[in-house]
Scaffold this active site. Structure first.
Site, mmCIF file in Angstrom:
data_model
loop_
_atom_site.group_PDB
_atom_site.id
_atom_site.type_symbol
_atom_site.label_atom_id
_atom_site.label_comp_id
_atom_site.label_asym_id
_atom_site.label_seq_id
_atom_site.Cartn_x
_atom_site.Cartn_y
_atom_site.Cartn_z
ATOM 1 N N ARG A 55 0.818 -1.218 0.000
ATOM 2 C CA ARG A 55 0.000 0.000 0.000
ATOM 3 C C ARG A 55 0.855 1.273 0.000
ATOM 4 O O ARG A 55 0.512 2.256 -0.653
ATOM 5 C CB ARG A 55 -0.972 -0.006 1.187
ATOM 6 C CG ARG A 55 -2.023 1.094 1.073
ATOM 7 C CD ARG A 55 -3.135 0.938 2.087
ATOM 8 N NE ARG A 55 -2.646 1.087 3.447
ATOM 9 C CZ ARG A 55 -3.377 0.872 4.529
ATOM 10 N NH1 ARG A 55 -4.639 0.489 4.422
ATOM 11 N NH2 ARG A 55 -2.859 1.035 5.735
ATOM 12 N N LYS A 94 -2.473 6.882 1.618
ATOM 13 C CA LYS A 94 -2.300 7.322 3.016
ATOM 14 C C LYS A 94 -1.346 8.517 3.017
ATOM 15 O O LYS A 94 -0.156 8.404 3.320
ATOM 16 C CB LYS A 94 -1.771 6.151 3.856
ATOM 17 C CG LYS A 94 -2.349 6.140 5.266
ATOM 18 C CD LYS A 94 -2.164 4.789 5.903
ATOM 19 C CE LYS A 94 -2.241 4.840 7.402
ATOM 20 N NZ LYS A 94 -3.463 5.364 7.966
ATOM 21 N N GLU A 103 -15.966 6.749 4.522
ATOM 22 C CA GLU A 103 -15.307 6.053 5.635
ATOM 23 C C GLU A 103 -15.425 6.829 6.926
ATOM 24 O O GLU A 103 -16.019 7.904 6.974
ATOM 25 C CB GLU A 103 -13.870 5.677 5.298
ATOM 26 C CG GLU A 103 -12.966 6.811 4.935
ATOM 27 C CD GLU A 103 -11.589 6.311 4.528
ATOM 28 O OE1 GLU A 103 -11.157 5.245 4.962
ATOM 29 O OE2 GLU A 103 -10.926 7.045 3.781
HETATM 30 N N1 PLP Z 1 -9.100 4.713 6.497
HETATM 31 C C1 PLP Z 1 -8.249 5.650 6.934
HETATM 32 C C2 PLP Z 1 -8.475 7.037 6.513
HETATM 33 C C3 PLP Z 1 -7.182 5.289 7.774
HETATM 34 O O1 PLP Z 1 -6.341 6.208 8.223
HETATM 35 C C4 PLP Z 1 -7.013 3.950 8.138
HETATM 36 C C5 PLP Z 1 -5.891 3.556 8.980
HETATM 37 O O2 PLP Z 1 -4.920 3.089 8.523
HETATM 38 C C6 PLP Z 1 -7.932 3.016 7.679
HETATM 39 C C7 PLP Z 1 -8.957 3.425 6.853
HETATM 40 C C8 PLP Z 1 -7.800 1.585 8.035
HETATM 41 O O3 PLP Z 1 -6.820 0.949 7.299
HETATM 42 P P1 PLP Z 1 -6.058 -0.298 7.889
HETATM 43 O O4 PLP Z 1 -7.077 -1.300 8.251
HETATM 44 O O5 PLP Z 1 -5.212 -0.767 6.766
HETATM 45 O O6 PLP Z 1 -5.283 0.175 9.041
HETATM 46 C C1 COI Z 2 -4.111 3.240 11.553
HETATM 47 O O1 COI Z 2 -5.136 2.650 11.840
HETATM 48 O O2 COI Z 2 -3.027 2.684 11.424
HETATM 49 C C2 COI Z 2 -4.103 4.643 11.314
HETATM 50 O O3 COI Z 2 -3.279 5.083 10.588
HETATM 51 C C3 COI Z 2 -5.039 5.475 11.975
HETATM 52 C C4 COI Z 2 -4.401 6.686 12.452
HETATM 53 C C5 COI Z 2 -4.231 7.787 11.532
HETATM 54 C C6 COI Z 2 -4.198 6.890 13.864
#
Ligand code: PLP
Ligand code: COI
Length: 340
Positions: free
Chosen positions: A81, A184, A220
């Site tokens: 990612r 991200k 989201e």
């Molecule tokens: N959406 C956003 C905006 C996030 O910052 C995160 C955190 O990482 C997620 C979704 C969830 O992604 P993940 O499950 O890969 O941590």
């Molecule tokens: C995560 O779930 O890893 C995130 O990045 C969320 C966060 C911005 C605290």
């Protein structure tokens, strides 16, 4: 550590650890991995990260298992990612092998900060990349720094696995329809701060964002994806303006394993009136159940948890995910990397 951390009562915050790891991209190639004990970096005042927001990051976790071993959850997915994020804002991608080696190294070096099994806490791993070369024209940097820091953390929402209220507001967008939401990128989070602070001041744990183009569909939930259980199905928004959550992907797989049908599609706001359970899911949020969703503009309140408890499907999925991360259940999908 000067004194033992209170592992069971950690919040989601920064705690200094022993080491971080760094790698510089210069002259078109990544250099050697450096181990640092410093909590600061030296930056050129004209670095592109400071002026034009060339910054991307990741978030993943290491857990101390029932067997005492340390497991990192879905490392390769995060590695892949961050490559997409890098391409998205024209930064040098970090090869999967380098990302993997650096994650393993930083966890190993800080092993004493991996919280004990049973504490409910984990070691949060935060990789980040920034453009560092001096430039005043708006163009991509030529040099980059990739750095990984770690911090032991507890639950993201202080309520833990207890339902919280979230809200819908149309006053702010976090991302643009064809913007950077699928990556991200630090700037997305800057753009979410005002809405997030407003939501917190009104007593909500997060904002449930709508699609920024039409504001008709769910997108989201703050720093997490959103899913709901409706008539026994797992439904989650499909949208090009949300981050593809690795937790959501994992929960969808676990749902299928449990014989639950999964639908990733547009979810109109009004459908919230028909759902049985809802949760925010992400590395930090894990699966945080939702009690009520308030639409601040229309005044409509969608009460999801009538008794104030998490729903049965959300609970089952949460327990399954946790059990795999903690080595209590076989890792049938090969999601864990054991650090030895
Ligand atoms: N959406 C956003 C905006 C996030 O910052 C995160 C955190 O990482 C997620 C979704 C969830 O992604 P993940 O499950 O890969 O941590
Ligand atoms: C995560 O779930 O890893 C995130 O990045 C969320 C966060 C911005 C605290």
């Amino acid at each position: 550590m000067d004194k033992e951390l209170d592992w069971s009562h950690l919040s989601f915050g920064y705690i200094p650890t022993d080491y971080n790891v760094r790698c510089y991209y210069r002259d078109g190639k990544w250099g050697d991995i450096e181990v640092s004990q410093s909590e600061t970096i030296d930056l050129h005042i004209a670095a592109t990260c400071l002026h034009y927001g060339q910054e991307i990051f990741e978030g993943l976790k290491a857990f101390r298992g029932k067997d005492g071993k340390v497991r990192v959850f879905r490392l390769e997915e995060n590695a892949r990612r961050i490559i997409e994020s890098a391409k998205g804002i024209m930064m040098a991608p970090v090869p999967v092998e380098l990302f993997t080696e650096m994650v393993k190294k930083v966890v190993k070096l800080n092993e004493r900060f991996v919280p004990p099994y049973g504490s409910g806490a984990s070691l949060y791993i935060r990789p980040l990349e920034i453009g560092i070369s001096a430039q005043v024209g708006v163009k991509p940097a030529k040099e980059y720094l990739f750095l990984i820091l770690v911090s032991p953390v507890g639950p993201y929402f202080k309520e833990g696995f207890k339902p919280t209220n979230i809200c819908i507001m149309r006053e702010f967008d976090r991302v643009a329809p064809k913007g950077t939401g699928r990556w991200k990128v630090g700037g997305n989070y800057a753009a979410s701060l005002e809405a997030g602070e407003k939501a917190h001041s009104l007593g909500y744990s997060a904002v449930l964002y709508l699609d920024p183009k039409e504001k008709k569909y769910l997108d989201e939930c703050g720093p997490a994806n959103f899913f709901a259980i409706k008539g026994g199905k797992y439904i989650t928004p499909a949208s090009e303006s949300i981050l593809p959550s690795i937790t959501n992907k994992s929960l969808m797989q676990l749902a299928r394993d449990m014989g639950i049908e999964v639908e990733a599609r547009h979810i109109p706001i009004e459908e919230l009136a028909e759902i049985d359970e809802a949760a925010a899911c992400g590395t930090a949020a894990v699966a945080s159940p939702v009690a009520e969703i308030d639409d601040l503009d229309t005044g409509v309140k969608y009460v999801i948890s009538k008794d104030g408890n998490p729903g049965p499907v959300t609970t089952a999925l949460y327990n399954r995910l946790r059990a795999i991360q903690l080595g209590e259940e076989p890792d049938v999908h090969g999601w864990n990397t054991i650090i030895d």
